[in-house]
Design an enzyme around this catalytic site. Structure first.
Site, PDB file in Angstrom:
ATOM      1  N   LYS A 218       6.260   1.754  22.673  1.00 18.72           N
ATOM      2  CA  LYS A 218       6.647   3.062  22.124  1.00 18.72           C
ATOM      3  C   LYS A 218       5.713   4.207  22.540  1.00 18.72           C
ATOM      4  CE  LYS A 218       7.666   1.662  17.657  1.00 18.72           C
ATOM      5  NZ  LYS A 218       8.197   1.942  16.316  1.00 18.72           N
TER       6      LYS A 218
ATOM      7  N   ASP B  80      12.589   7.759  13.772  1.00 18.56           N
ATOM      8  CA  ASP B  80      12.037   7.205  12.529  1.00 18.56           C
ATOM      9  C   ASP B  80      12.008   8.235  11.399  1.00 18.56           C
ATOM     10  OD1 ASP B  80      11.664   4.651  13.453  1.00 18.56           O
ATOM     11  OD2 ASP B  80       9.617   5.014  14.146  1.00 18.56           O
TER      12      ASP B  80
END
Ligand code: ATR
Length: 276
Positions: free
Chosen positions: A66, A102
């Site tokens: 990520k 997120d």
């Protein structure tokens, strides 16, 4: 041509994202694919280069890629830059667009399960100061929280995090919970405590106001020790599984052109796969 999306990680077998996206493809009658790919970190640059050729319409990025994905995208949203992690990629005309969903996932989960959670007041306590905490801090700031206390086992890590992200953040040690709790409207756990039977010690949740909401981003188990203690204290709780489901929505919509729904059926399917 059938559009295909991917999820890359290393390892990747544990990921529940294929179940979510394949469910939505089937539910909406979309002819498309979503493939888990195990990519070794040393092969990441070559994978991103190949992505530009258009084999995939986009995909998800998970641990340990990520952070590294940021530099490999052509464009990255401000949110993903600020969090320091890309989890969703869209490929268009040979260019790679990176984002982080997120924040949306965290907020949408609370909006769905505890409407008005952000109307009670704007003071929060966030437990933990690692990668997962970053997205929560940005989410709370963007939702108008005026005071976010970041409590961490290692206080210095919390101090560093609060200095890196601009917003109303204050760093504390975990022991400061007792003192800060009476003013908090929201308590969020972003640490791995709650998994494998671990629990916080010396944290009296009865110190929180009766109207406070307690949520956890850990979802295995669904009812973490923190949520159990919160329920015992008579507080409202929201578990973390919804964040996993909701963070997948923007990616699916970008790749397949249809905004999917987070339904009780989908949740039940993922719970079953997780053995919950
Ligand atoms: P992630 O990227 O998933 O957030 P991380 O960066 O390793 O993972 O962060 C883990 C967080 O959980 C940290 O805030 C860590 O506290 P430290 O900075 O003191 O290490 C916290 N954490 C992990 N295990 C913990 C434990 N047993 N007790 C208290 N905090 C813990």
């Amino acid at each position: 041509m059938t559009q295909k999306a991917f999820i890359i990680g290393h390892p990747i077998a544990h990921s529940k994202s294929p179940i979510i996206h394949q469910y939505w493809l089937g539910e909406n009658g979309i002819e498309g694919g979503y493939e888990p790919l195990d990519i070794d970190p040393k092969d990441l640059p070559a994978f991103f280069k190949q992505l530009k050729l258009g084999t995939y319409i986009g995909g998800n990025v998970t641990i340990p890629h990520k952070q590294d994905a940021i530099a490999l995208c052509d464009e990255v949203t401000n949110e993903a830059q600020e969090i320091g992690a890309v989890n969703t990629i869209f490929v268009k005309n040979g260019r790679l667009f990176g984002s982080n969903t997120d924040i949306l996932g965290f907020l949408a989960n609370l909006d769905a399960k505890a409407p008005d959670w952000d109307k009670q007041g704007h003071s929060a306590i966030v437990l933990g100061a690692g990668g997962a905490a970053r997205a929560i801090l940005v989410a709370l700031r963007d939702r108008g929280f005026k005071c976010v206390h970041v409590l961490n086992r290692t206080k210095q890590t919390a101090t560093d995090l609060c200095a890196q992200i601009s917003g109303p953040f204050q760093a504390h040690a975990l022991e400061d919970f007792e003192k800060l709790a009476p003013e908090a409207h929201l308590l969020v756990n972003t640490t791995s405590i709650g998994m494998h039977g671990t629990k916080f010690t010396g944290m009296d949740l009865k110190r929180l106001p009766k109207s406070a909401l307690v949520t956890d981003i850990v979802y295995t188990p669904l009812k973490t020790s923190l949520l159990e203690a919160a329920e015992a204290a008579g507080l409202h709780t929201v578990d973390g599984l919804g964040m996993l489901l909701h963070q997948a929505v923007p990616g699916f919509e970008a790749w397949f052109g249809h905004r999917p729904k987070v339904t009780p059926e989908l949740r039940a399917l993922v719970e079953k796969e997780l053995g919950l």
